[in-house]
Design a protein around this motif. Sequence first.
Motif, PDB file in Angstrom:
ATOM      1  N   MET A  80      11.592  -6.096  14.619  1.00  0.00           N
ATOM      2  CA  MET A  80      12.524  -6.099  15.755  1.00  0.00           C
ATOM      3  C   MET A  80      12.499  -4.764  16.491  1.00  0.00           C
ATOM      4  O   MET A  80      12.646  -4.713  17.705  1.00  0.00           O
ATOM      5  N   LEU A  81      12.321  -3.677  15.726  1.00  0.00           N
ATOM      6  CA  LEU A  81      12.308  -2.365  16.371  1.00  0.00           C
ATOM      7  C   LEU A  81      10.951  -2.046  16.989  1.00  0.00           C
ATOM      8  O   LEU A  81      10.876  -1.521  18.093  1.00  0.00           O
ATOM      9  N   SER A  82       9.882  -2.379  16.282  1.00  0.00           N
ATOM     10  CA  SER A  82       8.573  -1.897  16.725  1.00  0.00           C
ATOM     11  C   SER A  82       7.850  -2.881  17.633  1.00  0.00           C
ATOM     12  O   SER A  82       7.083  -2.469  18.496  1.00  0.00           O
ATOM     13  N   THR A  83       8.058  -4.159  17.437  1.00  0.00           N
ATOM     14  CA  THR A  83       7.354  -5.140  18.269  1.00  0.00           C
ATOM     15  C   THR A  83       8.357  -6.170  18.777  1.00  0.00           C
ATOM     16  O   THR A  83       8.292  -7.342  18.423  1.00  0.00           O
TER      17      THR A  83
ATOM     18  N   THR B 136      -4.901  -2.610  16.666  1.00  0.00           N
ATOM     19  CA  THR B 136      -4.447  -3.992  16.759  1.00  0.00           C
ATOM     20  C   THR B 136      -3.697  -4.145  18.082  1.00  0.00           C
ATOM     21  O   THR B 136      -2.917  -3.269  18.457  1.00  0.00           O
ATOM     22  N   ASP B 137      -3.990  -5.206  18.815  1.00  0.00           N
ATOM     23  CA  ASP B 137      -3.341  -5.468  20.107  1.00  0.00           C
ATOM     24  C   ASP B 137      -2.594  -6.789  20.010  1.00  0.00           C
ATOM     25  O   ASP B 137      -3.036  -7.692  19.296  1.00  0.00           O
ATOM     26  N   TYR B 138      -1.492  -6.893  20.739  1.00  0.00           N
ATOM     27  CA  TYR B 138      -0.874  -8.215  20.785  1.00  0.00           C
ATOM     28  C   TYR B 138      -0.355  -8.531  22.180  1.00  0.00           C
ATOM     29  O   TYR B 138      -0.129  -7.639  22.998  1.00  0.00           O
ATOM     30  N   THR B 139      -0.197  -9.811  22.423  1.00  0.00           N
ATOM     31  CA  THR B 139       0.402 -10.256  23.674  1.00  0.00           C
ATOM     32  C   THR B 139       1.299 -11.447  23.378  1.00  0.00           C
ATOM     33  O   THR B 139       1.077 -12.175  22.405  1.00  0.00           O
ATOM     34  N   ASP B 140       2.333 -11.612  24.189  1.00  0.00           N
ATOM     35  CA  ASP B 140       3.239 -12.753  24.032  1.00  0.00           C
ATOM     36  C   ASP B 140       3.029 -13.692  25.200  1.00  0.00           C
ATOM     37  O   ASP B 140       3.152 -13.284  26.359  1.00  0.00           O
ATOM     38  N   ILE B 141       2.704 -14.933  24.898  1.00  0.00           N
ATOM     39  CA  ILE B 141       2.480 -15.893  25.975  1.00  0.00           C
ATOM     40  C   ILE B 141       3.389 -17.097  25.787  1.00  0.00           C
ATOM     41  O   ILE B 141       3.861 -17.377  24.683  1.00  0.00           O
ATOM     42  N   GLU B 142       3.615 -17.782  26.878  1.00  0.00           N
ATOM     43  CA  GLU B 142       4.501 -18.938  26.839  1.00  0.00           C
ATOM     44  C   GLU B 142       3.713 -20.143  26.346  1.00  0.00           C
ATOM     45  O   GLU B 142       2.602 -20.399  26.799  1.00  0.00           O
ATOM     46  N   ASP B 143       4.297 -20.861  25.415  1.00  0.00           N
ATOM     47  CA  ASP B 143       3.668 -22.088  24.927  1.00  0.00           C
ATOM     48  C   ASP B 143       4.731 -23.178  24.995  1.00  0.00           C
ATOM     49  O   ASP B 143       5.449 -23.418  24.030  1.00  0.00           O
ATOM     50  N   GLY B 144       4.840 -23.796  26.162  1.00  0.00           N
ATOM     51  CA  GLY B 144       5.877 -24.810  26.348  1.00  0.00           C
ATOM     52  C   GLY B 144       7.249 -24.170  26.270  1.00  0.00           C
ATOM     53  O   GLY B 144       7.537 -23.205  26.971  1.00  0.00           O
ATOM     54  N   ASP B 145       8.090 -24.660  25.350  1.00  0.00           N
ATOM     55  CA  ASP B 145       9.455 -24.138  25.275  1.00  0.00           C
ATOM     56  C   ASP B 145       9.558 -22.972  24.296  1.00  0.00           C
ATOM     57  O   ASP B 145      10.647 -22.543  23.952  1.00  0.00           O
ATOM     58  N   ARG B 146       8.445 -22.475  23.833  1.00  0.00           N
ATOM     59  CA  ARG B 146       8.461 -21.383  22.867  1.00  0.00           C
ATOM     60  C   ARG B 146       7.553 -20.250  23.307  1.00  0.00           C
ATOM     61  O   ARG B 146       6.706 -20.421  24.181  1.00  0.00           O
TER      62      ARG B 146
ATOM     63  N   GLY C 220       0.835  -1.204   0.000  1.00  0.00           N
ATOM     64  CA  GLY C 220       0.000   0.000   0.000  1.00  0.00           C
ATOM     65  C   GLY C 220       0.862   1.243   0.000  1.00  0.00           C
ATOM     66  O   GLY C 220       1.985   1.232   0.497  1.00  0.00           O
ATOM     67  N   MET C 221       0.315   2.344  -0.544  1.00  0.00           N
ATOM     68  CA  MET C 221       1.167   3.529  -0.687  1.00  0.00           C
ATOM     69  C   MET C 221       1.453   4.203   0.651  1.00  0.00           C
ATOM     70  O   MET C 221       2.461   4.868   0.812  1.00  0.00           O
ATOM     71  N   TRP C 222       0.577   4.032   1.640  1.00  0.00           N
ATOM     72  CA  TRP C 222       0.825   4.696   2.922  1.00  0.00           C
ATOM     73  C   TRP C 222       0.161   3.935   4.056  1.00  0.00           C
ATOM     74  O   TRP C 222      -1.019   3.574   3.981  1.00  0.00           O
ATOM     75  N   THR C 223       0.898   3.664   5.098  1.00  0.00           N
ATOM     76  CA  THR C 223       0.329   3.179   6.353  1.00  0.00           C
ATOM     77  C   THR C 223       1.059   3.905   7.465  1.00  0.00           C
ATOM     78  O   THR C 223       2.273   4.111   7.375  1.00  0.00           O
ATOM     79  N   MET C 224       0.329   4.324   8.485  1.00  0.00           N
ATOM     80  CA  MET C 224       1.038   4.860   9.647  1.00  0.00           C
ATOM     81  C   MET C 224       0.498   4.201  10.903  1.00  0.00           C
ATOM     82  O   MET C 224      -0.635   3.718  10.930  1.00  0.00           O
ATOM     83  N   ALA C 225       1.334   4.150  11.914  1.00  0.00           N
ATOM     84  CA  ALA C 225       0.951   3.447  13.131  1.00  0.00           C
ATOM     85  C   ALA C 225       1.475   4.187  14.346  1.00  0.00           C
ATOM     86  O   ALA C 225       2.544   4.796  14.308  1.00  0.00           O
ATOM     87  N   ILE C 226       0.674   4.147  15.409  1.00  0.00           N
ATOM     88  CA  ILE C 226       1.110   4.685  16.698  1.00  0.00           C
ATOM     89  C   ILE C 226       1.031   3.542  17.699  1.00  0.00           C
ATOM     90  O   ILE C 226       0.004   2.867  17.786  1.00  0.00           O
ATOM     91  N   VAL C 227       2.119   3.317  18.398  1.00  0.00           N
ATOM     92  CA  VAL C 227       2.157   2.201  19.346  1.00  0.00           C
ATOM     93  C   VAL C 227       2.212   2.737  20.767  1.00  0.00           C
ATOM     94  O   VAL C 227       2.999   3.635  21.068  1.00  0.00           O
ATOM     95  N   GLN C 228       1.343   2.194  21.616  1.00  0.00           N
ATOM     96  CA  GLN C 228       1.397   2.532  23.042  1.00  0.00           C
ATOM     97  C   GLN C 228       1.866   1.291  23.779  1.00  0.00           C
ATOM     98  O   GLN C 228       1.208   0.256  23.714  1.00  0.00           O
TER      99      GLN C 228
END
Length: 385
Positions: free
Chosen positions: A177-180, A239-249, A136-144
């Motif tokens: 790597m930088l944003s999430t 968009t929201d995300y969370t990181d959860i443990e799934d066994g060894d990953r 897409g020609m333009w996307t912008m995002a603000i992360v809290q």
Amino acid sequence: MLMPVKHWRRHRCDHGAMRFPFARPSPGGPDARLVCAPDPDGPCSQQAVARLVYASRARIEGSVYAGMEAIRASAVRHNPPAGVFTALLHQSGWFLQWKEGPPAAVEKIMDRVLRDPRHQDLQIVHHSNGPRLLPGMWTMAIVQCQDSPAEFARRVRALARARAAGGANQPAAVWRMLSTPQRHPRAALQDDPDAFQRVLLCSASGDGAFALVARLARIHGAEVVQRRFAGPSDLDVGTDYTDIEDGDRVLRLIAMARKGLGLGLTRAFLADYSHLVLLFGDDPARNERLFARVLQACQGLPAVPVLLGAGAGNAADARHFAMAHGRGMVYLPCSTGAENAAGTGEGIARVDPGARWLAVWPALAGMLRVARGANRLPPDHVLPD
Ligand SMILES: Cc1cc2nc3c(=O)[nH]c(=O)nc-3n(C[C@H](O)[C@H](O)[C@H](O)COP(=O)(O)O)c2cc1C
């Protein structure tokens, strides 16, 4: 070693050219398979373009969103006619911008951007020539998030150091790597901390996917990171995300608003998700609209997520399976057991997103396990009442 701006334009690239640093070919990587999908926003081709990602410290006064809108107003005037596609992020007091287009056009725009007093300390974290990745020609995002400016700066320095040492990540990986960043303690124990699995969740109506991510985060004591995206006009999606443990990953669960599926940046990352969970609701028309959006967003991508549909009902599942199959995609129906009970669909309304997740999880966990070559049983992601 960081590349100060004053040296940037005269940076000697690997080919010895003393011009804009776009001559280094980008080696293939996990994200090399990301290519341009057809997009109604503008032209898109497989011709090699210059791909540039930089980070800079933001110096905007007042509302961040208003500041971003002002930048967008300039960019949508200048970039599309020059064939330059752009993603711009504001996070932790930093800008992150990803630009793709003909080298001369990118250089011309960057000449102005470099002189802009609304940011400083600009650092190039990626430059290469290759296929267009931003559809897409333009996307912008603000992360809290809880990420501090110092932490963001550390990641910028680490990436710049890795690049100076010859490391070459693809633009999407640099952006991620930088944003999430993956900050789950378990990730540090993996051979490659960036090799965590990513699953996208989308609900056909309401905010079920977001509620589910929040609920799973609570259960796992994990942070929810919230992001807002906007396209070339007024479109504003979360968009929201969370990181959860799934066994060894570590497993990243990302809730995406329906209209977010149409954004260029989302589509650039679709191949990054191994699975897309569709939480269907009690309105068959909305369910079909969501499914159509997903198919459209995946169109033209060489690698697409496996689709898991929860709560559509047998007839819709059969249709989804056939439609996905016809496009070379996999659709796995996951029944909650309730959606077909009422026959007319009333049964679906009583099934909450948690029940849908429980319907999806055994199949999803099994596939994730196979994908990472593990042979242990998955832990139960049991949701309390
Ligand atoms: C972080 C950042 C990113 C920007 N990105 C763009 C861009 O992609 N395209 C663009 O034309 N201007 C961009 N600008 C704005 C330019 O620096 C400049 O103000 C603008 O192009 C001037 O054009 P105008 O006078 O027609 O608005 C950006 C500014 C900042 C601070």
